[in-house]
Design a protein around this motif. Structure first.
Motif, PDB file in Angstrom:
ATOM      1  N   PHE A  20      44.848  41.137  43.282  1.00 21.93           N
ATOM      2  CA  PHE A  20      43.512  40.673  43.646  1.00 21.93           C
ATOM      3  C   PHE A  20      43.563  39.662  44.791  1.00 21.93           C
ATOM      4  CE2 PHE A  20      41.890  42.700  39.873  1.00 21.93           C
ATOM      5  CZ  PHE A  20      40.575  42.966  40.212  1.00 21.93           C
ATOM      6  N   LEU A  21      44.532  38.782  44.779  1.00 19.80           N
ATOM      7  CA  LEU A  21      44.597  37.737  45.807  1.00 19.80           C
ATOM      8  C   LEU A  21      44.799  38.312  47.201  1.00 19.80           C
ATOM      9  CD1 LEU A  21      46.731  34.963  44.039  1.00 19.80           C
ATOM     10  CD2 LEU A  21      44.310  34.825  44.659  1.00 19.80           C
ATOM     11  N   PHE A  22      45.671  39.306  47.316  1.00 22.44           N
ATOM     12  CA  PHE A  22      46.085  39.741  48.648  1.00 22.44           C
ATOM     13  C   PHE A  22      45.668  41.167  49.011  1.00 22.44           C
ATOM     14  CE2 PHE A  22      49.224  36.535  47.288  1.00 22.44           C
ATOM     15  CZ  PHE A  22      48.963  35.582  48.258  1.00 22.44           C
ATOM     16  N   SER A  23      45.165  41.939  48.038  1.00 22.53           N
ATOM     17  CA  SER A  23      44.708  43.291  48.348  1.00 22.53           C
ATOM     18  C   SER A  23      43.198  43.399  48.318  1.00 22.53           C
ATOM     19  CB  SER A  23      45.314  44.304  47.369  1.00 22.53           C
ATOM     20  OG  SER A  23      46.690  44.486  47.637  1.00 22.53           O
ATOM     21  N   VAL A  24      42.608  42.940  47.212  1.00 22.31           N
ATOM     22  CA  VAL A  24      41.152  42.986  47.105  1.00 22.31           C
ATOM     23  C   VAL A  24      40.538  41.885  47.971  1.00 22.31           C
ATOM     24  CG1 VAL A  24      39.183  42.808  45.547  1.00 22.31           C
ATOM     25  CG2 VAL A  24      41.260  44.011  44.805  1.00 22.31           C
ATOM     26  N   PHE A  25      40.994  40.665  47.773  1.00 19.26           N
ATOM     27  CA  PHE A  25      40.600  39.560  48.643  1.00 19.26           C
ATOM     28  C   PHE A  25      41.675  39.397  49.722  1.00 19.26           C
ATOM     29  CE2 PHE A  25      38.668  38.712  44.511  1.00 19.26           C
ATOM     30  CZ  PHE A  25      37.355  38.435  44.863  1.00 19.26           C
ATOM     31  N   SER A  26      41.547  38.386  50.539  1.00 24.41           N
ATOM     32  CA  SER A  26      42.559  38.127  51.555  1.00 24.41           C
ATOM     33  C   SER A  26      42.479  36.672  51.977  1.00 24.41           C
ATOM     34  CB  SER A  26      42.371  39.044  52.776  1.00 24.41           C
ATOM     35  OG  SER A  26      41.250  38.624  53.539  1.00 24.41           O
ATOM     36  N   LEU A  27      43.462  36.250  52.736  1.00 19.17           N
ATOM     37  CA  LEU A  27      43.499  34.865  53.205  1.00 19.17           C
ATOM     38  C   LEU A  27      42.424  34.574  54.243  1.00 19.17           C
ATOM     39  CD1 LEU A  27      47.371  34.426  53.485  1.00 19.17           C
ATOM     40  CD2 LEU A  27      45.852  33.444  51.757  1.00 19.17           C
ATOM     41  N   GLU A  28      41.706  35.622  54.677  1.00 21.47           N
ATOM     42  CA  GLU A  28      40.606  35.398  55.619  1.00 21.47           C
ATOM     43  C   GLU A  28      39.451  34.635  54.972  1.00 21.47           C
ATOM     44  OE1 GLU A  28      39.493  39.228  56.968  1.00 21.47           O
ATOM     45  OE2 GLU A  28      41.423  39.650  57.947  1.00 21.47           O
TER      46      GLU A  28
END
Length: 511
Positions: free
Chosen positions: A280-288
């Motif tokens: 969820f942290l890096f695929s669904v959401f992102s650091l953007e």
């Protein structure tokens, strides 16, 4: 090696491996309950099913690694194409976890029969193995699915089966019942938080497919509903992963469960939850998203560091070996979260590397403790005195895994801790690197207390005859112990898988 696996695998296995990994334990679980043989036939079926799932995970690994940068396998369940249908989506990130869960399940299934005979009532053994297969199937489903709500379904299937498995430890220790109730209450809260978070994302995007969610969120942006959904999912999965301070269910669950259950859960359950969190942290959401970066720096990193310190200190003052290892597990989750919180490919790779290595070391440690429980009927440090002489094979394997947990060179633990420290230094987090080293010193203290009792104190009862754990227990124990040494000497295979997993998130992944 990968080419050879693909050449040997039948076409139907390559085409349907994602579905078969779920269907095999799903179909075998109810059959186990009705099999004759006082649980022995159900145990044999469990060994066969977990072994087949391990082979299927290797087929998936070979398929993913057949393409430079990692292939993405999309399997539409029932022929309903995503995003409207349920998709199983395999990439370099979750194929690593699938292989880990399958391997641990296979080894613990082999090791489990002597302990199940000793700890589980004869009439309940078949049901025990049926519940285990449901738990195993749920963990594989969480890891495989590309659908956010389907992940919730599999998460609850595995959790409900786990509550039953923990409660069945009441035959040996009545404290397993309140431990199971506590686990049920905390697990239900975590699952509720997660599904509420998914509901907020669905209300904002109109989709549950993770790949489609990622695309839709780019259009929606980080509005208030998305932020609330992110927060609920973070707390829900954090509770399932035993993220400090949401770990209160774990020590009792590990301490009073049947030995079979403790060894399996310690090596898999929190690892699958951490995978889901990473997904969820890096695929669904992102650091953007600004709120994600803030969450990594202000929630995951501090909580990871707090776990490393607080739970290591708690482990030092435990007198029961299983509780010592349980608090150590929460501290080790802190290492993984600290790497993930960096938000870099190197940090996530180090976190995933330590996730695999911790499964190897903690699986071996709890298997060795199970051998002591089986042969000497004790889990206190006092009960372990002198066992290095009376049970040298069991305790030598325990010592190897303990040294790996500490992070001694030429062990798996050293490799992943070194990778984590390197990632922290590359990001300028030198202070966090020092905390990692200090936490490892604390591990020397709490594991050193046990090793000192085992190898440097005389036995409590010198007249007690030399007694090793059964061969069925020793074989998988030593497979894990030797795996700790192998990864410590030549960790390129596992670290390469972790690097590929991180690359899947930061280069392409499900996006």
């Amino acid at each position: 090696m990968m080419e050879w696996i693909l050449q040997m695998a039948p076409a139907w296995a390559e085409a349907h491996a994602p579905a078969l990994m779920i269907m095999l334990p799903l179909m075998a679980a109810p059959l186990c309950v009705f099999l004759p043989g006082q649980g022995r036939t159900a145990w044999l079926m469990t060994v066969v099913v977990t072994g087949l799932c391990l082979l299927l995970s290797l087929v998936l690994l070979a398929q993913v690694r057949s393409v430079e940068g990692g292939a993405i396998i999309s399997y539409a369940m029932g022929g309903w194409a995503p995003p409207h249908g349920i998709e199983f989506r395999i990439d370099a990130l979750n194929v690593l976890v699938l292989m880990l869960v399958s391997a641990i399940a296979f080894l613990t299934s082999i090791f489990g029969w002597p302990t199940v005979q000793a700890e589980i009532n004869e009439q309940k053994r078949a049901m025990f193995f049926g519940a285990f297969l449901v738990c195993f199937m749920g963990l594989l489903g969480v890891t495989s699915t590309g659908d956010a709500f389907n992940l919730f379904v599999f998460l609850e299937l595995s959790s409900i089966a786990t509550y039953v498995l923990v409660a069945l430890g009441s035959g040996r220790d009545r404290r397993a019942l309140p431990a199971a109730i506590n686990y049920l209450l905390m697990g239900t809260i975590g699952a509720s938080f997660y599904v509420v978070g998914v509901g907020f994302l669905y209300a904002s995007t109109g989709t549950l497919n993770m790949a489609d969610l990622s695309l839709q969120l780019q259009d929606v942006g980080g509005n208030r509903a998305v932020q609330v959904g992110f927060a609920f999912i973070l707390v829900g999965l954090g509770l399932k992963a035993a993220m400090f301070p949401l770990h209160q269910w774990l020590p009792n669950a590990y301490s009073y469960s049947p030995s079979f259950v403790t060894a399996f859960l310690a090596a898999t359950a929190t690892k699958v939850a951490i995978y889901a969190l990473v997904r969820f942290l890096f695929s669904v959401f992102s650091l953007e998203y600004i709120f994600e970066g803030a969450s990594l720096a202000m929630i995951l990193a501090p909580m990871g560091i707090a776990a490393m310190l607080a739970c290591s200190f708690q482990a030092i003052f435990q007198t029961d070996v299983r509780r010592t290892l349980a608090y150590s597990s929460v501290a080790q989750v802190g290492y993984m979260l600290l790497g993930i919180s960096l938000g870099t490919a190197a940090g996530v790779s180090a976190g995933m590397f330590h996730l695999v290595n911790h499964a190897l070391m903690k699986g071996a440690l709890f298997m060795a403790v199970a051998g002591v429980v089986l042969t000497y009927q004790g889990t206190r440090i006092h009960d372990f005195t002198g066992l290095g002489r009376s049970a040298p094979w069991t305790m030598t394997a325990f010592a190897i895994a303990a040294l790996s947990l500490i992070g001694v060179p030429l062990t798996a633990g050293f490799q992943s801790k070194f990778a984590l420290v390197s990632a922290l230094l590359d990001s300028g987090w030198w202070w966090a690197a020092m905390i990692v080293v200090f936490s490892s010193v604390l591990a020397v203290i709490y594991m050193g207390r046990i090793l000192e009792a085992v190898f440097f104190r005389p036995p409590n009862n010198p007249q007690k005859r030399h007694k090793e754990a059964p061969l069925l227990l020793l074989l998988p124990l030593w497979v894990l112990a030797l795996a700790n040494i192998w990864v410590g000497i030549s960790g390129s295979f596992v670290s390469g898988l972790a690097d590929d997993a991180a690359a899947a998130l930061f280069i392409g992944g499900v996006k």
